[in-house]
Write a protein that holds these residues in place. Structure first.
Motif, PDB file in Angstrom:
ATOM      1  N   ALA A 116     124.750   1.728 -49.714  1.00 38.39           N
ATOM      2  CA  ALA A 116     125.877   2.665 -49.609  1.00 38.39           C
ATOM      3  C   ALA A 116     126.984   2.079 -48.754  1.00 38.39           C
ATOM      4  CB  ALA A 116     125.392   3.995 -49.018  1.00 38.39           C
ATOM      5  N   THR A 120     130.674   1.155 -50.297  1.00 40.26           N
ATOM      6  CA  THR A 120     131.847   1.843 -49.749  1.00 40.26           C
ATOM      7  C   THR A 120     132.908   0.851 -49.287  1.00 40.26           C
ATOM      8  OG1 THR A 120     130.424   3.643 -48.988  1.00 40.26           O
ATOM      9  CG2 THR A 120     132.630   3.550 -48.061  1.00 40.26           C
ATOM     10  N   PRO A 256     121.591   8.530 -51.656  1.00 41.30           N
ATOM     11  CA  PRO A 256     122.137   9.893 -51.558  1.00 41.30           C
ATOM     12  C   PRO A 256     123.604   9.856 -51.123  1.00 41.30           C
ATOM     13  CG  PRO A 256     120.051   9.690 -50.364  1.00 41.30           C
ATOM     14  CD  PRO A 256     120.462   8.309 -50.744  1.00 41.30           C
ATOM     15  N   ILE A 257     124.376  10.801 -51.612  1.00 41.49           N
ATOM     16  CA  ILE A 257     125.811  10.862 -51.295  1.00 41.49           C
ATOM     17  C   ILE A 257     126.045  10.961 -49.790  1.00 41.49           C
ATOM     18  CG2 ILE A 257     127.938  12.201 -51.597  1.00 41.49           C
ATOM     19  CD1 ILE A 257     127.066  10.641 -54.058  1.00 41.49           C
ATOM     20  N   PHE A 260     126.772   7.758 -47.939  1.00 36.64           N
ATOM     21  CA  PHE A 260     128.133   7.228 -48.056  1.00 36.64           C
ATOM     22  C   PHE A 260     129.031   7.863 -47.003  1.00 36.64           C
ATOM     23  CE2 PHE A 260     126.302   6.373 -52.167  1.00 36.64           C
ATOM     24  CZ  PHE A 260     126.850   5.152 -52.543  1.00 36.64           C
ATOM     25  N   ILE A 261     128.781   9.140 -46.697  1.00 38.03           N
ATOM     26  CA  ILE A 261     129.609   9.856 -45.725  1.00 38.03           C
ATOM     27  C   ILE A 261     129.279   9.416 -44.302  1.00 38.03           C
ATOM     28  CG2 ILE A 261     130.176  12.145 -44.799  1.00 38.03           C
ATOM     29  CD1 ILE A 261     129.522  13.265 -47.609  1.00 38.03           C
TER      30      ILE A 261
END
Length: 461
Positions: A116, A120, A256-257, A260-261
């Motif tokens: 991730a 990104t 999982p998203i 990325f955050i």
């Protein structure tokens, strides 16, 4: 048009392709055998990424070698697509990325975090390169915060070597001797004068840190800190199958998203460090071009962003790499520029030099005698890289400040970055800049503590 047909003051021949300029060996540039041979040997530095991957992800040597080989293939994209640079790692950011990923348990979750993060960073770089916003994004960040991030990255690089469980515990004598020689060759005023008077030492200086790595191959066994290398013949055997099945999205699924955050603050910190490499590349290219009016060499930060953005994006899918894909291997870029300055007979085209060098490193990664020679001291090569980068990053980070208040804020940010990570560092940096500078949050102040600011002010007069 072929490379032999290039006229004085023109660019080397290329095939236009949008923002890219495609150049192929032997057709658009002369293959430079001295740089190719140097690349065969300097692949030892690329191989020093293997201990990092083994430590962070627990992967076998052959799997880590597969990632290094993949990274090597993508290094070729820079000169093939028109970027006059020797690409490398985002070295100062490695300790930050290690700290971030180690927050997650070893196994698929940690691999997901690395995937991730790299994806990104790659997408961000491509976006900034395509829109031309790169300089503007970094420009709005207060100098104190930029200074603290780069300073902290340098400190983290040094800490990673000397902390409990660091490489210094395994190779105390070898690292001490190797880094002493390395710092003397790279940064000493005495050696800078000495190399100009003696052709032999001038040649040693142009080899970057390679002579130090060869010395380490001998020193480590003498002090009982590593085994003597067992030279093997044939070709290396990177394990792409295990890499595919256990360390990529094709084997363990998409991250999982939320990952990325949570990675965004560290990604931004890595990008700030990376942008410093972009500026350094531009300065080195312009320095070389000033001495060679026979070839027009231009550096485009936007094109560079597109290329290393693509590299990071693709590597995050095919082989996530803790070293990341950066725009510059500064030591070798300096070596290439210095050879380029010697004239067309020495290096016909800058693209020929950087391209031949990277073809050489790729060949070296596949030759088992070279891989087996340096395998016992890869930890030393990594420590050497980290300590040299720490030296440079601390210097650059301090010079990013423009006042004594900036320096104070930067010191706190740097310390927090090493201990708590990038998210805490950014939060504290924003709070301190707001409390100290108030409405001048973005502007900060220039109190002429540094001679660089005094010179810029005098130029305005």
């Amino acid at each position: 048009m072929k490379w032999k047909d290039r006229k004085y003051g023109e660019e080397s021949p290329y095939i236009p392709a949008g923002p890219f300029k495609i150049r192929l060996p032997f057709i658009h540039y002369r293959f430079e055998w001295p740089d190719y041979v140097q690349g065969l040997l300097m692949c030892a530095v690329d191989l020093s990424a293997i201990p990092l991957l083994i430590e962070l992800l627990g992967m076998p040597f052959e799997v880590a070698l597969a990632i290094v080989v993949l990274n090597g293939v993508f290094y070729l994209l820079h000169h093939l697509l028109g970027d006059p640079a020797v690409p490398g790692w985002i070295t100062p950011a490695i300790p930050l990325i290690m700290l971030y990923c180690q927050q997650f348990p070893e196994g698929p979750e940690r691999v997901h975090a690395l995937i991730a993060f790299q994806m990104t960073l790659g997408i961000l770089s491509v976006f900034l390169g395509a829109t031309g916003l790169a300089a503007k994004v970094v420009g709005i960040i207060p100098s104190a915060i930029k200074s603290g991030i780069i300073l902290g990255a340098g400190l983290a690089a040094v800490i990673s070597v000397f902390q409990i469980g660091g490489k210094f515990e395994s190779f105390p004598w070898t690292i001490t001797i190797a880094i002493g020689i390395g710092f003397y060759l790279l940064f000493s005023k005495h050696f800078a004068l000495f190399q100009n008077r003696n052709p032999f030492w001038g040649t040693i200086a142009k080899l970057g840190i390679f002579p130090v790595i060869i010395i380490a191959v001998v020193i480590a066994p003498l002090f009982g800190e590593a085994a003597w290398p067992t030279i093997q013949w044939g070709f290396s055997s990177p394990d792409f199958i295990t890499l595919w099945n256990e360390y990529t999205i094709f084997g363990i699924g998409f991250p999982p998203i939320m990952m990325f955050i949570t990675g965004l603050p560290t990604v931004l910190a890595a990008y700030i460090v990376l942008f410093g490499d972009v500026l350094q590349t531009k300065a080195l290219v312009e320095d070389g071009a000033a001495s060679r009016p026979d070839e027009k060499v231009e550096y485009s930060p936007s094109r560079a962003h597109l290329i290393f953005g693509i590299r990071n994006s693709v590597m995050s899918i095919l082989g996530p790499d803790v070293t990341m894909s950066g725009p510059l291997w500064s030591a070798m870029q300096v070596v290439m520029v210095e050879r380029f300055k010697k004239g067309r007979k020495a290096m016909d085209s800058f693209f020929g030099g950087v391209g031949s060098f990277r073809w050489g490193t790729n060949t070296g990664l596949l030759l088992l005698p070279i891989v087996s020679l340096v395998e016992p001291i890869l930890g030393v090569a990594l420590a050497l890289t980290m300590l040299i980068q720490g030296y440079v990053s601390v210097k650059v980070g301090i010079l990013e400040s423009r006042s004594q208040r900036d320096l104070g804020i930067a010191g706190i940010i740097g310390a927090i970055l090493c201990i708590k990570g990038a998210a805490w560092a950014f939060a504290v940096g924003i709070l301190l800049c707001f409390l100290i500078f108030g409405k001048d949050f973005f502007k900060g102040e220039v109190d002429q503590t540094f001679s660089k600011d005094q010179q810029s002010d005098s130029e305005k007069v």
